[in-house]
Every structure is written in C-alpha cells, then in structure tokens.
Design a protein around this motif. Structure first.
Motif, PDB file in Angstrom:
ATOM      1  N   ARG A 367       0.806  -1.229   0.000  1.00  0.00           N
ATOM      2  CA  ARG A 367       0.000   0.000   0.000  1.00  0.00           C
ATOM      3  C   ARG A 367       0.845   1.288   0.000  1.00  0.00           C
ATOM      4  O   ARG A 367       1.449   1.641   1.008  1.00  0.00           O
ATOM      5  CB  ARG A 367      -0.971   0.005   1.182  1.00  0.00           C
ATOM      6  N   GLY A 506     -11.936  -5.203  -2.358  1.00  0.00           N
ATOM      7  CA  GLY A 506     -12.285  -4.487  -1.129  1.00  0.00           C
ATOM      8  C   GLY A 506     -12.643  -3.034  -1.388  1.00  0.00           C
ATOM      9  O   GLY A 506     -13.146  -2.353  -0.492  1.00  0.00           O
ATOM     10  N   VAL A 668     -15.781  13.352  -5.649  1.00  0.00           N
ATOM     11  CA  VAL A 668     -15.893  12.018  -5.065  1.00  0.00           C
ATOM     12  C   VAL A 668     -17.115  11.291  -5.639  1.00  0.00           C
ATOM     13  O   VAL A 668     -18.176  11.879  -5.780  1.00  0.00           O
ATOM     14  CB  VAL A 668     -15.977  12.168  -3.534  1.00  0.00           C
ATOM     15  N   LYS A 738      -9.340  11.941  -8.673  1.00  0.00           N
ATOM     16  CA  LYS A 738      -8.007  11.453  -8.303  1.00  0.00           C
ATOM     17  C   LYS A 738      -8.211  10.234  -7.402  1.00  0.00           C
ATOM     18  O   LYS A 738      -9.292  10.056  -6.848  1.00  0.00           O
ATOM     19  CB  LYS A 738      -7.246  12.521  -7.525  1.00  0.00           C
TER      20      LYS A 738
HETATM   21  N1  MCN Z   1     -13.348   6.764  -5.004  1.00  0.00           N
HETATM   22  C1  MCN Z   1     -14.337   7.732  -5.064  1.00  0.00           C
HETATM   23  N2  MCN Z   1     -14.001   9.028  -5.380  1.00  0.00           N
HETATM   24  C2  MCN Z   1     -12.703   9.391  -5.572  1.00  0.00           C
HETATM   25  C3  MCN Z   1     -11.673   8.409  -5.485  1.00  0.00           C
HETATM   26  C4  MCN Z   1     -12.035   7.086  -5.219  1.00  0.00           C
HETATM   27  O1  MCN Z   1     -15.503   7.441  -4.833  1.00  0.00           O
HETATM   28  N3  MCN Z   1     -12.384  10.624  -5.913  1.00  0.00           N
HETATM   29  C5  MCN Z   1     -13.698   5.364  -4.744  1.00  0.00           C
HETATM   30  C6  MCN Z   1     -13.569   4.539  -6.040  1.00  0.00           C
HETATM   31  O2  MCN Z   1     -14.709   4.617  -6.810  1.00  0.00           O
HETATM   32  C7  MCN Z   1     -13.286   3.156  -5.487  1.00  0.00           C
HETATM   33  C8  MCN Z   1     -12.451   3.442  -4.235  1.00  0.00           C
HETATM   34  O3  MCN Z   1     -12.767   4.791  -3.850  1.00  0.00           O
HETATM   35  O4  MCN Z   1     -14.485   2.541  -5.144  1.00  0.00           O
HETATM   36  C9  MCN Z   1     -10.923   3.333  -4.452  1.00  0.00           C
HETATM   37  O5  MCN Z   1     -10.602   3.926  -5.673  1.00  0.00           O
HETATM   38  P1  MCN Z   1      -9.103   4.275  -6.166  1.00  0.00           P
HETATM   39  O6  MCN Z   1      -8.534   5.325  -5.340  1.00  0.00           O
HETATM   40  O7  MCN Z   1      -9.175   4.464  -7.646  1.00  0.00           O
HETATM   41  O8  MCN Z   1      -8.240   2.959  -5.823  1.00  0.00           O
HETATM   42  P2  MCN Z   1      -8.336   1.497  -6.463  1.00  0.00           P
HETATM   43  O9  MCN Z   1      -9.731   1.101  -6.577  1.00  0.00           O
HETATM   44  O10 MCN Z   1      -7.431   1.399  -7.627  1.00  0.00           O
HETATM   45  O11 MCN Z   1      -7.756   0.631  -5.283  1.00  0.00           O
HETATM   46  C10 MCN Z   1      -6.384   0.393  -5.105  1.00  0.00           C
HETATM   47  C11 MCN Z   1      -5.944   0.862  -3.740  1.00  0.00           C
HETATM   48  C12 MCN Z   1      -4.653   0.292  -3.388  1.00  0.00           C
HETATM   49  S1  MCN Z   1      -3.381   0.641  -4.447  1.00  0.00           S
HETATM   50  C13 MCN Z   1      -4.487  -0.487  -2.275  1.00  0.00           C
HETATM   51  S2  MCN Z   1      -2.955  -1.080  -1.875  1.00  0.00           S
HETATM   52  C14 MCN Z   1      -5.580  -0.804  -1.453  1.00  0.00           C
HETATM   53  C15 MCN Z   1      -6.694   0.117  -1.567  1.00  0.00           C
HETATM   54  O12 MCN Z   1      -6.940   0.487  -2.797  1.00  0.00           O
HETATM   55  N4  MCN Z   1      -5.829  -2.059  -1.062  1.00  0.00           N
HETATM   56  C16 MCN Z   1      -7.010  -2.331  -0.451  1.00  0.00           C
HETATM   57  N5  MCN Z   1      -7.724  -0.066  -0.750  1.00  0.00           N
HETATM   58  C17 MCN Z   1      -7.988  -1.304  -0.260  1.00  0.00           C
HETATM   59  N6  MCN Z   1      -9.150  -1.556   0.376  1.00  0.00           N
HETATM   60  C18 MCN Z   1      -9.406  -2.822   0.768  1.00  0.00           C
HETATM   61  N7  MCN Z   1     -10.573  -3.055   1.412  1.00  0.00           N
HETATM   62  N8  MCN Z   1      -8.552  -3.842   0.557  1.00  0.00           N
HETATM   63  C19 MCN Z   1      -7.359  -3.635  -0.037  1.00  0.00           C
HETATM   64  O13 MCN Z   1      -6.540  -4.652  -0.267  1.00  0.00           O
END
Ligand code: MCN
Length: 811
Positions: A367, A506, A668, A738
């Motif tokens: 992470r 997740g 968001v 973002k």
């Molecule tokens: N989101 C949102 N509005 C934003 C940004 C994000 O609503 N402006 C929401 C997205 O729609 C998504 C979530 O937040 O549902 C996460 O989005 P994002 O930041 O794009 O990240 P990823 O989905 O690519 O997730 C990867 C990231 C990483 S790199 C690790 S490590 C990690 C993490 O997510 N591992 C996790 N969160 C985790 N959460 C769980 N429960 N388990 C993991 O292993």
C-alpha cells in the motif's frame, strides 16, 4: 425497475458488495471444491542461504493419501521463464533466474524446495516431514549496506554482485544549491520491512478445462489479467488456453499485485497430472513467502536559506529487494523517488536509488509502494529544517508550497503534477485541530513538567497515483500498459451489465461503477450489475493497484456510457421522428425539445435497438459499447494531516489522542467508500509508525514469524479520525477524479513520528526509529538526556578550563 431521476455520483449509496461479505456468502478461492482435486503443500527452507546437497521425496510418497511429490530438479523443464519480473528499471539491471521450486540453492528462509500433492490438505502437510533435504549453509547477508561491501556474501554467486541496479536522477544544479545554502540538514531514515496481512491469505485452484483445451486458474489475486499473460510467458502455455478468475478476494494491499511461484506450480502440476490442484497459504507461510513491503535506507539532505526557503534536495536510497525480483520489485523505489520533493517547489533535486539483493523474502508493492517512504522522508526532514531554523513547522512548509494551480505544473523531479491547493487543506486541518489551543496546552504541559507531554505532528503530502499513461510506465521500466478497459452492455429490457478490467478486492467498484453508470444512462444503480475478475468474461484489463481504478477504469466505464448515449440518442430521434439535435435527455427519458409529451425512455430505446427492425439505416443493432481509456497523466491527490499525541515520558507509551485529516482526491463518487478507504489507509500508516516491523536475526531467520510476534493494531490501538475534504479537480481525466486508495497510508506515518518528536522537544529528542515502541521512545528520551547532560558537563569543564586560563592557571 426503479425510477432513476437523481444524480447518484457523490451520494452515499450503500456498498452493494457488503451483504454477501458480511453474511458469509462471498465466493473465496478456498471455498472451491472440485471432483478429484488434489491439495498442494510446499516444503520451505529453514535457512536463508544454503546449498541443497540432497533432496529425496520418496519418503513422502509412501505416506497415506499422497499422489505425487516433486523436487525443483524434477520440474525444471516446466518453467523456461521462471517467475519473471515485469520491471526493468535500467538497461544493465541484474535479474537472477527465479525458479518456483529452488534447485541447487535456497536464497531466503521460506524458499520452497519440494512440493507434495495429496487427497487432503492435512495429509499433504504431514507428508512434508518425510521429505529428506540436506543443506550446506552458506554465509548470509541481511543488510543492504553490508551487501554492498567488498567481500560480502553474494546472494547469487553467478551475478558477481549484490547490486541489482543503480537508478540516478538529477534535475537542476544540486551542488550549486548546496554551495549557496545557509543551512543544510541531513538525516537518515530506516523504512522497516512490513508484512502485508490481507484477511484472506493467498490461495489458488488450477484445473484443466477440457472443453476449451486449456486451464482455469482461480486465484485470490488483484491482477488476474497480469497473472494470465505472465503464466503464459513463464510456462509456454498459449495465452488463450489460460483463463484466470479472481473470485471474491479478501484484501491485497499490493501483496496480491504479483504473480507467485505457487500460481505457476499449481498450473504446471495440473497440466502434468491432469487433475485440479488447490493451494492456500497459512499465516506463517504468508509471512515468509508473500512479498514484504518497504525495506529502505534513506539518506536525505536539504539545502535552505536562513528564511526557510528550500534550495535543493539530495537523496540516496538503498532498496532492499530481498533474494529475487518479483513482479514490480525493482520499480517501487524509483517510482517513489519521483515524489521526494512532495508539496514543495524548489530548483534542484537529485536522487540515486540502488536496488540491493539480500537473503530475505523479496519485497514489492505494499500500500503506497514507494510513496509512503518518500513522503516520510520529506515530511520528517522539513520538520528537521524547522527545528534547525527555530521556525514553526507550519511556517517552513508554507514558505515552500506551490501556489494553487489547476493545470499541469512541473516539479523538481521533472514530472508534472495535475492540480493542487495544499494551502486550503492545511488551513482547514489547522482549524479542525484548533492549532492555537493545542500549542497553548503543549506550553502548559511543558511548564508544569507534566510526565505526559503533548505532541503536534504535521504532514502535508501529495502522491502519484492513477497508474498510468502507458508511455510514462514504460519510461519507468514497467511494461504492459497502463490503460483500462470497460464494456457497458445495456440489455433488451434496459438493465445494464458493466464488464470492467479493474479487479476490486475491497474497494467497492461494484457500487462506484454502478453510480457512474446510473448517472450517465439515467437508470438506478440497482439496475446495474458489475462483472469483474474473470478473464473469460471481461475485456482484457490492467487490474487494480496504484489507486488507479477510478481515474482510469471508472473513466473507461463513463466513456463507454457516453458511446451508449450517443447511439441511444440516434435511436430515440429515429423513434420520435425528430432531428437528433432536438433530442433532450433527462432522468432516463429522451424527449423532443419543446414537446416533452413526445418521449421515450432509455429502456424503450434499448428494446428497439436490439429488435433491430426500426433503427436508423446502417446502424449496428444493440446497445453494447467498449472503451479502452489511456490516461494523459497520473493523478496527484494531496492533503494535510495533524496527529496529536500524548507521550508518557516515564514509560515511552504513545497515545494518539486525535488525528485530523483534510484530503483532496478531486470530486468524489462515493463519500462513504472514500472515508472507508481513508480509515483503512490511515490505520496502515499509523501501524508502520507505531507497531509493525519484520525482524530478522543475523542468520536471516524471521523472528516475527506469526501474529503473536508481529503487532497488527486493532481498534483499541487506533484513534478516531476527524476527516474532511477539499475538492480540486484533476485536469487529467474527464471526471476530474483522483485516487484515494493509498492516500491515508502515504500521509499519516510522518505525522505520527513528527508528533512524538514534537512532544519530546524539551528533552532534545530529534529522531526515533519506527516502529516507535514504548521501549524506543523511552530510550530516545534517556539517550537525549544523557547527551544533554554530557554536553552540559562538557560545557562546564570547558568553562572551568577557560576560568583557569583567565586566572593564569594554565598547565
Ligand atoms: N473513489 C471515489 N471518489 C474518488 C476516489 C475514489 O468514490 N475521488 C472510490 C472509487 O470509486 C473506489 C475506491 O474509492 O471505489 C478506491 O478507488 P481508487 O482510489 O481508484 O483505488 P483502487 O480502486 O485502484 O484501489 C487500489 C488501492 C490500493 S493501491 C491499495 S494497496 C488498497 C486500496 O486500494 N488495497 C485495499 N484499498 C484497499 N481496500 C481494501 N478493502 N482492501 C485492499 O486490499
């Protein structure tokens, strides 16, 4: 069908995923049971470095229920490519061959030497005891600095060195900046190794798929698409004969962004034996054989003026790669290196990363992957500069911030941040924390010699995420592309299936993607089903890591919806016998401008589009669109944290009394999910600061080998968080979003340590290694006091000598 008149994006739509997860209805890899399935168990090396002089699995074959057993030697032909890395950060990087089962030599404790297949897991496990292995122990190197010394034991003799690569970057005239500086602060920070602890450990089930003349591999993976291509490259089995499915996955945090020896083994053994094979990892194996995170030695220097303006930064990093290169291992430190300048703008920056082999478990993405390390160093050293200049840490930060910007802006590392207003985040977090009264309380406690001192620690961070423009990734030596794919299929009745190339484990993509689709197509999120994680069902994707899914994969979904809407509008115009330009769309209904009674719903349009009898001439029937989105830049979320600690100076115990955060991840989609992501991220960042750390002895034996010895914080060890957000849209993508998945982990760790050091300022404490256990904190106080006493004594004797000299008493 539910009516869908509102905007869902930005609303707290409950997570669709949760009912199955919290009622035990989820589909974990270990739930899979198949006729004729064999269970795989691995014998792992107890030595960190040894020659294998003899292995004999015949004893295991005599045990009840054992169907087959193999050594590394037996299977050599099965994996011409070994376990490959996908990161080639320099042309001359050294890449040792990484066999899934060791032969000849083991290079870390946990390296697998033999495999057993049995009719049940317990028999497989028991039979490992009947395998004979003779080892000839070799000298071990566990420390990156020692590994680079002349005469150090070599992890891979054939490479002739433990240095995997040296990756340099210099922007601006760094020497000149340091020559011109009024002050230079120099610090060394150790990023201890962390053990990823997903609730579900790794698991794999591989089976023949005779119908398709190939194989299905179920894996608790974040990256089924990457697993598919890499399994193909490593084994020579054609890509189209491998289907990879990531069912429900119980967390990964980067540790499942990999292709592991066990996945390769399960596939080649199912091919060899023609039977399904299952393996799942127990927690001790998890600690030894799943990648570790962090593992760096950071030397950082800051050149500045007396007014606190930074002129230049110099960084030298030693990155502990462990014994082998995993998927992205070599790229983690160089990617993070770009982020050392953080939220500060100045003219000259240099960094040199050396990737170093040691006889320890391989490291890779955990992470934040490189960015928590960078942020930690820059946020600690900015505090060190403030101390040196006797300035408030807020003031020195503000002097070096970027002016707010909303267009790409070049950084000292030569990349372009997308948009930022760090001042606004810092202002708000200071209001939330009531900074003035905190300092007042701190003064009072100091004046009263309160045994429990108050610390106020800052961190103002930004991070690089939204991986990534394919070209930029290739520039960092990471092959494979950074785009993301989506397919949006509106059915005949107007319900929607979204097949996404991202692979949530997740993060709640089913909910977020449904919200995006619901708004774009004017339907309810309940009418959207999100499919993911099965390479036979979804378009070829790049999966989930690097907080990329929303800003790349979510945008791909939105773009596919745009294509659907373009077509649906044409069909609606045809149905309403109106010009396309006169068609308006609101809340799921197309109508003719000026005559709202002439209308059709998007569901009517879908039915007509599929029936095909009454659509514009030459149009393809159906409402089914693909989009592959290639981002133009990374995204750079940012934020400001204040950690308030109470430090018991008599016992060294640290209590986080409050934690305030203002994050900015652009607009968001789902505030509840964003908050959840931040909570989890903050917990992991705080864990590195206060609790977690892998400990090895000098022989390379992992001492924190179970949860009894490795301290994962639970709710009682963590504070309540007071969180708010500012919104600075990114110009990098049409939604302005973002990432947020790693933000909390990246920003929080330095805030905690800065807070402890701030609390202990009257004692002269300037540094504490992580995790800041009570023992370490207590010792830091004792040492600093000892040093102060020593200095006082030295001062006194100098004064006495000076007095003697004055009185003519020179010897
Ligand atoms: N989101 C949102 N509005 C934003 C940004 C994000 O609503 N402006 C929401 C997205 O729609 C998504 C979530 O937040 O549902 C996460 O989005 P994002 O930041 O794009 O990240 P990823 O989905 O690519 O997730 C990867 C990231 C990483 S790199 C690790 S490590 C990690 C993490 O997510 N591992 C996790 N969160 C985790 N959460 C769980 N429960 N388990 C993991 O292993």
């Amino acid at each position: 069908m539910t009516e869908a008149p509102e905007r869902y994006v930005g609303g707290g739509v409950p997570r669709k995923e949760d009912p199955a997860l919290v009622t035990g209805e989820a589909h974990w890899t270990d739930n899979i049971k198949v006729q004729g399935m064999l269970h795989m168990a691995l014998l792992r090396s107890p030595f960190a470095h040894a020659r294998i002089t003899h292995v004999d699995v015949s004893g295991a074959l005599e045990q009840p229920g054992i169907v087959a057993a193999f050594t590394g030697e037996d299977l050599v032909e099965e994996w011409p490519g070994g376990v490959p890395t996908g990161a080639h950060v320099t042309d001359d990087m050294k890449e040792p061959f990484h066999p899934p089962l060791a032969h000849g030599e083991v290079n870390y404790m946990g390296d697998a030497v033999a495999v057993v297949l049995a009719t049940d897991r317990y028999r497989a496990q028991d039979a490992l005891e009947s395998i004979e292995v003779e080892y000839e122990p070799l000298d071990v190197v566990t420390n990156v600095e020692a590994a680079l010394e002349e005469g150090s034991p070599l992890v891979h003799e054939d490479l002739g060195t433990n240095e995997c690569f040296t990756w340099p970057l210099e922007v601006g005239d760094v020497d000149d900046a340091f020559n011109r500086a009024d002050v230079v602060v120099k610090e060394r920070y150790i990023q201890q190794r962390l053990l990823p602890n997903a609730i579900e450990t790794r698991a794999v089930v591989a089976m023949p798929d005779p119908g398709h003349d190939g194989y299905v591999v179920y894996s608790a993976s974040q990256v089924p698409h990457l697993v598919k291509i890499i399994l193909s490259l490593a084994t020579g089995i054609p890509e189209n004969q491998i289907r990879v499915v990531a069912p429900d996955v119980g967390g990964g945090f980067g540790s499942k962004l990999n292709v592991y020896a066990e996945e390769l083994l399960a596939l080649v053994l199912t091919k060899r034996l023609g039977r399904p094979i299952k393996w799942w990892e127990d927690r001790s194996e998890n600690y030894q054989a799943t990648i570790h995170g962090r593992g760096q030695v950071q030397d950082i220097e800051l050149a500045a003026t007396n007014e606190g303006r930074i002129l230049g930064m110099r960084v030298k990093l030693l990155d502990d790669l462990g014994a082998y290169l995993q998927l992205l291992g070599p790229a983690i430190a160089p990617t993070g290196a770009l982020m050392f300048p953080g939220v500060y703008t100045f003219d000259a920056f240099s960094v040199e990363v050396k990737g170093v082999f040691t006889n320890l478990t391989p490291t890779d993405a955990y992470r934040g992957a490189g960015r928590p390390e960078a942020t930690y160093a820059s946020e600690r050293i900015i505090d060190a500069l403030a101390r040196e200049l006797n300035m408030d840490p807020v003031e020195v930060r503000r002097k070096n911030f970027y002016e707010p910007f909303d267009e790409p802006t070049t950084t000292p590392a030569g990349i372009q941040y997308d948009s930022m207003n760090i001042q606004a985040a810092l202002d708000r977090v200071m209001e939330l924390a009531e900074y003035g009264s905190l300092r007042q309380e701190q003064r009072q406690r100091r004046e009263n010699n309160d045994p429990v001192q108050l610390g106020i620690g800052f961190s103002t961070y930004t991070e690089i995420c939204g991986l990534a423009p394919s070209q930029a990734l290739a520039g960092l030596g990471i092959g494979g592309g950074g785009w993301e794919a989506a397919q949006v299929r509106m059915g005949m009745s107007g319900t929607v299936e979204v097949a996404t190339g991202s692979t949530p484990h997740g993060q709640g993509h089913e909910t977020s993607w449904s919200q995006i689709v619901a708004d774009a197509l004017g339907v309810s999120p309940d009418d959207v089903v999100v499919l993911h994680g099965d390479t036979a069902v979804v378009p070829l994707g790049r999966d989930t890591y690097g907080s990329r899914s929303l800003s790349v994969g979510g945008v791909a979904v939105w773009k596919a919806c745009e294509k659907i809407m373009d077509k649906a509008k044409k069909v609606a115009a045809h149905m309403l016998e109106a010009a396309e330009d006169d068609i308006e769309f609101e809340a799921g209904t197309f109508s003719v401008a000026g005559s709202p009674e002439q209308s059709v719903t998007i569901q009517d349009v879908a039915t007509t589009a599929y029936l095909g009898a009454d659509i514009p001439e030459g149009m393809e029937p159906g409402l089914n669109e693909n989009y592959v989105y290639e981002p133009t830049n990374f995204t750079f979320p940012f934020g400001a944290y204040i950690c308030v600690t109470e430090v018991d100076t008599e016992t060294g115990k640290v209590n986080i009394r409050d934690f305030y955060g203002v994050d900015d991840c652009g607009p968001v989609i789902n505030p509840t999910i964003v908050e959840g992501q931040l909570h989890g991220g903050l917990a992991q960042g705080i864990a590195q600061a206060l609790y977690e750390g892998a400990i090895y002895d000098e022989n390379g034996t992992l001492m924190t080998a179970s949860m009894v010895d490795y301290m994962i914080p639970g709710a009682p060890e963590l504070p309540n968080y007071t969180l708010e957000r500012t919104v600075t849209p990114s110009p990098s993508n049409p939604l302005g979003v973002k990432g947020v998945g790693e933000a909390g982990t990246i920003g929080s760790t330095p805030a905690v340590i800065n807070s402890i050091i701030d609390a202990l300022e009257p004692f002269g404490v300037k540094h504490i290694d992580m995790p800041a256990s009570p023992m370490r904190v207590w010792k830091a106080i004792q040492n600093a006091q000892g040093q102060q006493a020593g200095e006082r004594q030295a001062d006194a004797s100098v004064e006495a000598r000076a007095a003697d000299v004055e009185q003519g008493g020179e010897e």
